[in-house]
Write a protein that holds these residues in place. Structure first.
Motif, mmCIF file in Angstrom:
data_model
loop_
_atom_site.group_PDB
_atom_site.id
_atom_site.type_symbol
_atom_site.label_atom_id
_atom_site.label_comp_id
_atom_site.label_asym_id
_atom_site.label_seq_id
_atom_site.Cartn_x
_atom_site.Cartn_y
_atom_site.Cartn_z
ATOM 1 N N LEU A 7 0.831 -1.212 0.000
ATOM 2 C CA LEU A 7 0.000 0.000 0.000
ATOM 3 C C LEU A 7 0.861 1.256 0.000
ATOM 4 C CD1 LEU A 7 -2.802 -1.002 2.560
ATOM 5 C CD2 LEU A 7 -3.074 -0.712 0.086
ATOM 6 N N VAL A 8 1.880 1.305 0.866
ATOM 7 C CA VAL A 8 2.664 2.542 0.991
ATOM 8 C C VAL A 8 3.718 2.671 -0.115
ATOM 9 C CG1 VAL A 8 2.296 2.645 3.477
ATOM 10 C CG2 VAL A 8 4.346 1.534 2.605
ATOM 11 N N ARG A 9 4.158 1.547 -0.656
ATOM 12 C CA ARG A 9 5.209 1.610 -1.679
ATOM 13 C C ARG A 9 4.635 1.774 -3.080
ATOM 14 N NH1 ARG A 9 8.126 -3.755 -1.747
ATOM 15 N NH2 ARG A 9 6.217 -4.284 -2.896
ATOM 16 N N HIS A 18 -1.888 6.501 -6.673
ATOM 17 C CA HIS A 18 -3.101 7.320 -6.625
ATOM 18 C C HIS A 18 -2.795 8.735 -6.122
ATOM 19 C CE1 HIS A 18 -4.956 3.269 -6.781
ATOM 20 N NE2 HIS A 18 -5.912 3.897 -7.436
ATOM 21 N N GLY A 19 -1.530 9.134 -6.231
ATOM 22 C CA GLY A 19 -1.154 10.508 -5.924
ATOM 23 C C GLY A 19 -1.026 10.837 -4.451
ATOM 24 N N ASN A 24 1.639 11.888 4.361
ATOM 25 C CA ASN A 24 0.189 11.856 4.546
ATOM 26 C C ASN A 24 -0.394 10.553 5.079
ATOM 27 O OD1 ASN A 24 -0.119 14.502 3.561
ATOM 28 N ND2 ASN A 24 -0.024 13.769 1.450
ATOM 29 N N VAL A 25 0.447 9.556 5.350
ATOM 30 C CA VAL A 25 -0.080 8.246 5.742
ATOM 31 C C VAL A 25 0.413 7.879 7.140
ATOM 32 C CG1 VAL A 25 -0.190 5.788 5.174
ATOM 33 C CG2 VAL A 25 -0.162 7.496 3.337
ATOM 34 N N GLN A 26 -0.498 7.384 7.963
ATOM 35 C CA GLN A 26 -0.137 6.880 9.288
ATOM 36 C C GLN A 26 -0.730 5.497 9.479
ATOM 37 O OE1 GLN A 26 1.885 8.420 11.878
ATOM 38 N NE2 GLN A 26 1.791 6.241 12.360
#
Length: 748
Positions: free
Chosen positions: A556-558, A564-565, A571-573
């Protein structure tokens, strides 16, 4: 065969004899901070190959010259290892050894570059000169007076620290925390530890009761000594506060103490603990009270600080709300009508009632779930009080929550700690009952996070004539600290409460919000697969097992979110229920650090306790540090690591904070944090792994809290059965607190 060479072929004795070996530590492969267990690569004179050594070392650095006693063993996976039973540090005899020793980070002010210059100038006499003629360091090209003073001071401190290490090691415990002990007690370290080793568990972060108890018993404190039992009783009550309790029922306390203090060869007689609790009650070391409600049949047991704080908070709240508020309600209603017309908005009946109550109440609790208008209602109340000419203060428990409060009201907001102005010299807040805050109205957001002691400090500082708005969502997890102040205030029915329940139409378009309300109602959330990104702001990635879930999070993070910009670094935790296992924060942080902040040329990093801290890493503060004014749960980013100064700098929400190496146990990686630590924060994107390995932690309010941290997108990771388990499990952990009862019984 010389003992200073590697293991000879064929050595496989079942009862290995002790051997000696001397050489230089080339690099440390692994070092566990808690137990000191270490694996390192070691260079012995006259040999080309490095050997592997393993054992318990209080501290160990590349470049140290050690004389080791131990024996060889064959590791089934890694081959021959020298198992160390005793180690003695020797001064390095070679220029290379001296350079590595000095440049290892052992002495503040000397890093690899400075070490190279010093050794190049003084040669084999380097350590002798630092020991006896440190002023001569100024002769080294590029050495300033300030750095010479730093090195001299650090060398002296290191010698004193080593005395503490030797003392503690002599009593059979790891001395990993010797630096923090010395920093806490200075030259009185050995005296304090000798007089009351249990004080370490109270004063030193990271040293628990078990370690302190080990020291005490190795110093001759008998297993059944009253001194040990008293320390155990106090420790159990202190440990209970970490689970949110303000007291323990008598019978519960006895059971916990017996379990805590029992040793295999020394069981504990419960009758002795009962007698000792009674004695401590008579001497006011404990406060013993009659129980209430379900606990009416037995005593409840407090430490004095908790009892007096709970009593004082109940008394001050009761006295405060009894002060009447004079208000011209028709005028307030006319203002509301004019304000809403001017702003082009419409208040619901609940919101209008909240604004009117805020105008006429000394204290008002405003609660409700997401999408019910708490934010807009709070903003309207702030505007009303400002229109009434009241001086206004706004605060929240955390920096992120204060920043959000400021953004939504367009007014300055701060943390409660800064509002009360903590003074590190006196270790007290400057604002109190003698020196109250200068305000006629105060808005406090995220008050579900208020624990007993912070709430008391806050209430003490509120002027008698002020009005207060307490905003919070009681369906979230309770405070990290002891008590459940907001819930108790509401349960007491002594203070006006307005609960917003209507979900506004625009909020209904968010699946995050609608699912949060479904979860609160005990209904399974509507889940949209990640293959349909644009279809929902609440997605689900199925993963049958925690290891697969961890792989999915990396994907998901890579790959997924960047495609999806979405910037995963900014912005992700990731929020996990717990710290352990493949889906726990510890494991996930290691994986995510490799993906989101890999090593790179010129990017400084530091290895401590088997983990790496690197410039660019997101980190979280794990304890309240009043001196630096950073608090449990604050999240920041490492901006620099200085090997020579032995400090790192972290950028928090509004400022830079510097940490010495000795204080790094206060920090942990925060690419993934627990849901509990996320309270008071919001993130653009939240990834929430849910697996049965954390089943003890999975509850409805944990899932609700984690989901509602997401502003734009939430992704649940795990099997549907685990999500369903959490939705059904209504287990608000019982917290022993008598605040609601005291508020109800306090004279009106």
């Amino acid at each position: 065969m010389s003992s200073e060479t590697s293991q000879p072929e064929g050595r496989r004795s079942l009862h290995p004899t002790a051997e000696q070996m001397q050489g230089i530590v080339e690099r440390v492969t692994y070092h566990a901070e808690d137990l000191g267990y270490t694996i390192a690569r070691f260079k012995t004179p006259g040999t080309r190959d490095l050997v592997t050594i393993a054992g318990h070392f209080p501290t160990i650095q590349a470049g140290q010259t050690l004389r080791l006693i131990g024996s060889w063993r064959e590791h089934p996976k890694y081959g021959p290892q020298f198992q160390v039973t005793h180690a003695q540090e020797m001064k390095p005899a070679t220029l290379t050894g001296i350079e590595k020793y000095l440049g290892s980070g052992l002495i503040k002010g000397i890093g690899p570059v400075t070490a190279k210059r010093i050794v190049a100038y003084f040669g084999l006499e380097t350590l002798e000169i630092i020991e006896t003629e440190s002023a001569r360091l100024i002769e080294v090209p590029g050495m300033a007076h300030k750095r010479v003073e730093m090195v001299t001071s650090a060398w002296a401190a290191q010698k004193a620290i080593k005395e503490v290490m030797v003392f503690l090691q002599g009593h059979g415990v790891s001395t990993t925390y010797a630096v923090k002990i010395f920093k806490q007690y200075g030259n009185q370290s050995i005296e304090v530890v000798s007089t009351n080793p249990y004080q370490l568990a109270t004063d030193i972060y990271g040293i628990g009761f078990i370690t302190a108890d080990t020291i005490a018993r190795n110093m001759g404190v008998a297993p059944d000594a009253p001194f040990r039992y008293q320390a155990g009783i106090t420790h159990v009550l202190s440990g209970a506060s970490e689970d949110g309790h303000c007291f323990l029922p008598h019978d519960d306390l006895v059971v916990r103490v017996v379990t805590q203090l029992a040793l295999p060869e020394h069981p504990v007689d419960p009758e002795r603990i009962i007698a000792l609790i009674a004695e401590m009650g008579k001497s006011n070391q404990l406060i013993l009270q009659s129980g209430y409600g379900d606990l009416e049949a037995q005593q409840i047991c407090y430490t004095p600080a908790f009892y007096h704080t709970e009593m004082a908070l109940a008394a001050r709240l009761t006295a405060f709300v009894q002060t009447p508020v004079e208000v011209d309600m028709p005028r307030v209603q006319r203002w509301i009508a004019g304000y809403t017309q001017k702003m082009g908005i419409t208040l619901s009946e609940e919101q209008r009632r909240a604004v009117e109550l805020a105008a006429s109440s000394r204290v008002l609790v405003l609660t409700g779930g997401p999408g019910c208008g708490k934010t807009f209602t709070t903003k309207t109340i702030a505007a009303l009080w400002k229109a009434m000419g009241k001086s206004l203060l706004l605060a929240a428990p955390t920096g992120r929550a204060a920043q959000r409060l400021a953004e939504m009201t367009k007014r300055e907001a701060t943390t409660i700690h800064r509002l009360l102005a903590f003074d590190p010299k006196t270790m007290q807040f400057r604002f109190n009952e003698q020196h109250p805050l200068e305000a006629e109205a105060i808005i406090l957001d995220e008050t579900s996070m208020l624990d007993l002691f912070l709430a008391h400090s806050l209430v003490k500082a509120i002027p008698p004539g002020a009005q207060v708005l307490l905003v919070g969502d009681i369906d979230q997890l309770p405070s990290v600290g002891p008590g459940m102040v907001l819930r108790d205030i509401i349960a007491s029915e002594r203070i006006p409460v307005l609960r917003l329940t209507e979900v506004f139409r625009q909020a209904q378009a968010s699946h995050i919000i609608t699912n949060a309300h479904r979860i609160n109602a005990g209904q399974f959330p509507h889940l949209t697969p990640t293959t349909k990104f644009a279809a929902s702001d609440c997605l689900w990635l199925e993963a049958a097992e925690p290891a697969l879930g961890a792989e999915g999070i990396v994907h998901l993070v890579r790959d997924y979110l960047p495609a999806h910009g979405i910037d995963p670094v900014r912005n992700v935790q990731i929020l996990s229920p717990g710290t352990r296992g493949d889906s726990g924060t510890r494991s996930l942080n290691t994986l995510l650090q490799r993906v989101l902040n890999p090593p790179a040329p010129g990017k400084d990093e530091l290895t401590r306790g088997g983990s790496i801290l690197r410039v660019g890493d997101r980190v979280i503060q794990q304890v309240n540090d009043y001196t630096r004014e950073v608090f449990n749960g604050d999240i920041g980013t490492i901006t620099s690591i200085d090997v020579e100064e032995q400090d790192i700098v972290v950028q928090f929400t509004d400022r830079l904070v510097t940490y010495d190496y000795a204080d790094l146990s206060e920090l942990a990686l925060a690419w993934a944090v627990t849901v509990h630590k996320s309270q008071g924060s919001e993130y653009p994107v939240v990834i929430l792994p849910l697996f049965m390995q954390h089943y003890l932690l999975l509850t409805r309010n944990l899932l609700y809290t984690g989901l509602t941290r997401a502003k734009q997108l939430a992704i649940l990771v795990g099997p549907t059965k685990t999500i369903g388990f959490a939705v059904k499990r209504v287990m608000d952990q019982q917290r022993y607190t008598a605040l609601a009862d005291r508020l109800q019984k306090h004279p009106r």
